[in-house]
Design an enzyme around this catalytic site. Structure first.
Site, PDB file in Angstrom:
ATOM      1  N   CYS A  58       0.852  -1.169   0.234  1.00 28.62           N
ATOM      2  CA  CYS A  58      -0.017  -0.107  -0.031  1.00 28.62           C
ATOM      3  C   CYS A  58       0.831   1.359  -0.136  1.00 28.62           C
ATOM      4  O   CYS A  58       1.551   1.584  -1.062  1.00 28.62           O
ATOM      5  CB  CYS A  58      -0.927  -0.191   1.158  1.00 28.62           C
ATOM      6  N   HIS A  91      -3.722  -4.867   0.383  1.00 30.68           N
ATOM      7  CA  HIS A  91      -3.166  -5.577   1.629  1.00 30.68           C
ATOM      8  C   HIS A  91      -3.214  -7.221   1.597  1.00 30.68           C
ATOM      9  O   HIS A  91      -3.971  -7.937   2.257  1.00 30.68           O
ATOM     10  CB  HIS A  91      -3.928  -4.962   2.884  1.00 30.68           C
ATOM     11  N   GLU A 113      -1.522  -9.110   3.264  1.00 28.08           N
ATOM     12  CA  GLU A 113      -1.306  -9.680   4.650  1.00 28.08           C
ATOM     13  C   GLU A 113      -2.583 -10.150   5.142  1.00 28.08           C
ATOM     14  O   GLU A 113      -2.656 -10.881   6.045  1.00 28.08           O
ATOM     15  CB  GLU A 113      -0.486  -8.624   5.602  1.00 28.08           C
TER      16      GLU A 113
HETATM   17  N1  GLN Z   1      -2.152   6.504   2.757  1.00 29.96           N
HETATM   18  C1  GLN Z   1      -2.137   5.738   1.578  1.00 29.96           C
HETATM   19  C2  GLN Z   1      -3.752   5.879   0.869  1.00 29.96           C
HETATM   20  O1  GLN Z   1      -4.473   6.260   1.555  1.00 29.96           O
HETATM   21  C3  GLN Z   1      -1.605   4.432   1.842  1.00 29.96           C
HETATM   22  C4  GLN Z   1      -2.800   3.638   2.500  1.00 29.96           C
HETATM   23  C5  GLN Z   1      -2.313   2.513   3.358  1.00 29.96           C
HETATM   24  O2  GLN Z   1      -1.200   2.190   3.062  1.00 29.96           O
HETATM   25  N2  GLN Z   1      -3.166   1.770   3.743  1.00 29.96           N
HETATM   26  O3  GLN Z   1      -3.644   5.746  -0.198  1.00 29.96           O
END
Ligand code: GLN
Length: 539
Positions: A386, A511, A513
């Protein structure tokens, strides 16, 4: 509320006493697994007594990781344990907070649904808690309900009362109360002390809940004498006073419980026909965690490294992948704020792979980007999740493509926002509002590292972010050597990036994970550990 007709599900309530952090989530997951391995269908629910509607906007230092379910609910991290142990998807119905319960009751009151009655904690709040506790009724064989907090907390009261009422309604033969307590060892006296457990059970009984089984967390073995004492004072059968010793790995807890016959006691008390417990595959998995053949170090770069619970699913994902690769992975936690161009070499010395973590806000961002340049140039295996992927894109845009002021519009709005909101999101951003949450499909490019890991073109992964790779810069990034190896089925959103000229450099907008399960792991984590192992042999 309508009269309750008992269906076929059995209920197990798990409460905690003495102090928090005793591992109720692991205990609940372990009990769930044992019942599943006896052939029963199981689900686990978590009731959190705090007033936040969900943990989505809580600081990770307060709450640890926010676990996102398939259906896009932001939930308590214990749901992650339930999924990892049970290999069953949870949903927004598996987690309820006091905030949600009160919110629903107050909305109903505003709509006039209480017909002018005084709305009260008992029966209105407790009825709503019971309604939520029953949503899986008849759909699975066993419903485990973990009550957050510690007995005696003011906030827990309505949940305890709802538990008492529900036990009465569904009948003793269908409900079981398990209480997790702590039996401290006092070194100066050389003794285990039972008093905190006695007090905790007393408080539980004041709520009208009589524990059937006590799980006693302790650092030393509970001998027969101690168990007999606890049994007598707490009104619990001696064989149902079960020691829960610290384990080498959380995945060993179900095996330790099974040794104490916890699963067969539960089946007997709930009048469930006992089928054979099958823990063979699980035992082999635990053995691989405990006695691996190789050893490597992976750096985890993030800004919340002081509370490792903030990255619970990531560290568990690494443990699963390590077991599958028959290796021990030592995790070196690196605070992204401490990383600079000057010290990155020293900080990453002896590290065989680097995982850059998700996150929100600009703090620590430049440190992550410094690390990325070093990793890219020195061909160290890299896994960006992310925000970690977004930082990799920014670094590549700055240092390879030559867009010197490349950035994410989350941190700095300018003309080189390689990470940005999509046009249809702009202008509607608000906290919690426009986040892409939950499962989305993704198409994987054949012949990519991602494809090698997944072995299929069609995947589904979970998301929790607002910003995306800006399509205006796709061509320039591709010309520099970046590969977009995963996109949304319509091709509009980039989901996976890789670098051509690098042994393993993979960044994902989602994600992974959240979908790594014990025993089977996650394909990207498995291949990342494999690549790191390969890198370690080059030294
Ligand atoms: N802050 C970034 C976004 O909102 C990444 C979010 C994250 O890593 N979950 O896109």
């Amino acid at each position: 509320m309508e009269a309750y007709v008992p269906k076929s599900s059995k209920y197990i309530f798990i409460t905690g006493g003495v102090l928090s952090s005793l591992g109720k989530g692991i205990a609940s997951s372990s009990i769930g697994l044992l019942l599943k391995q006896r052939g029963y269908s199981v689900t686990v629910m978590k009731f959190d007594p705090y007033i936040n509607v969900d943990p989505g906007t809580m600081n990770p230092y307060q709450h640890g990781e926010v676990y996102v379910t398939e259906d896009g609910a932001e939930t308590d991290l214990d749901l992650g344990h339930y999924e990892r142990f049970l290999d069953v998807n949870m949903s927004r119905q598996n987690n309820a907070t006091a905030g949600q319960v009160y919110y629903d009751v107050i909305m109903r009151e505003r709509r006039g649904e209480y017909l002018g009655k005084t709305v009260q904690v008992v029966p209105h709040i407790t009825d709503e808690i019971k309604r939520r506790m029953r949503v899986f009724d008849g759909k699975v064989d066993v419903i485990l309900i973990e009550i957050g907090g510690t007995v005696g907390d003011i906030e827990s009261l309505p949940f305890m009362e709802a538990t008492r009422q529900l036990c009465l309604e569904i009948g003793r033969q269908n409900a079981l109360n398990i209480h997790l307590t702590y039996v401290p060892y006092i070194r100066s006296a050389g003794e285990l002390k039972t008093k905190p457990t006695q007090h905790s059970v007393k408080v539980l009984m004041e709520h009208g809940i009589m524990p059937d089984i006590l799980l006693c967390r302790a650092e030393h073995k509970l001998d027969k004498e101690i168990r007999a004492k606890i049994a007598l004072f707490c009104n619990v059968e001696e064989r149902s006073v079960i020691e829960a010793l610290d384990a080498d790995t959380i995945y060993e807890v179900p095996l330790l419980f099974a040794k104490r016959e916890l699963d067969s006691i539960i089946c007997e008390k709930l009048h469930m026909k006992k089928s054979k417990l099958d823990m063979d595959t699980w035992s082999k998995f635990v053995h691989r965690i405990k006695s691996p053949k190789k050893e490597i170090t992976i750096a985890l770069v993030g800004k919340y490294v002081k509370l490792q619970d903030s990255y619970k699913s990531i560290s568990e994902g690494i443990i699963h992948a390590a077991a599958i690769n028959n290796t021990r992975v030592n995790v070196k936690w690196i605070d992204s704020e401490s990383l600079t161009d000057e010290n990155v070499k020293e900080q990453l010395d002896g590290v065989h792979g680097v995982l850059v973590a998700p996150g929100f806000g600009s703090r620590g961002i430049e440190g992550k980007i410094s690390a990325m340049k070093y990793i890219r140039e020195n061909k160290i295996p890299f896994f960006g999740i992310c925000l970690g992927m977004q930082c990799a894109v920014i670094e590549f845009a700055r240092n390879v493509v030559g867009l010197k002021s490349a950035n994410s519009s989350e941190f700095k709005k300018n003309s080189e926002n390689v990470i940005d909101l999509m046009p249809d999101q702009r202008g509607v951003t608000q906290k919690g509002g426009t986040m892409r949450l939950g499962t989305y499909p993704c198409v994987v490019l054949p012949k990519s590292k991602a494809y090698a890991a997944y072995g299929t073109e069609k995947i589904k992964e979970r998301h929790r972010h607002r910003y995306e790779l800006n399509n205006d810069f796709r061509d320039q990034l591709a010309q520099g050597g970046m590969v977009f190896s995963g996109t949304s089925p319509d091709g509009r959103l980039v989901e996976i990036i890789e670098l051509k000229d690098h042994p393993w450099f993979v960044g994902v907008q989602f994600h992974p994970e959240l979908k790594s399960r014990a025993v089977t792991g996650h394909p990207l984590f498995i291949d990342f550990v494999k690549a790191s192992l390969k890198h370690s042999t080059k030294e």
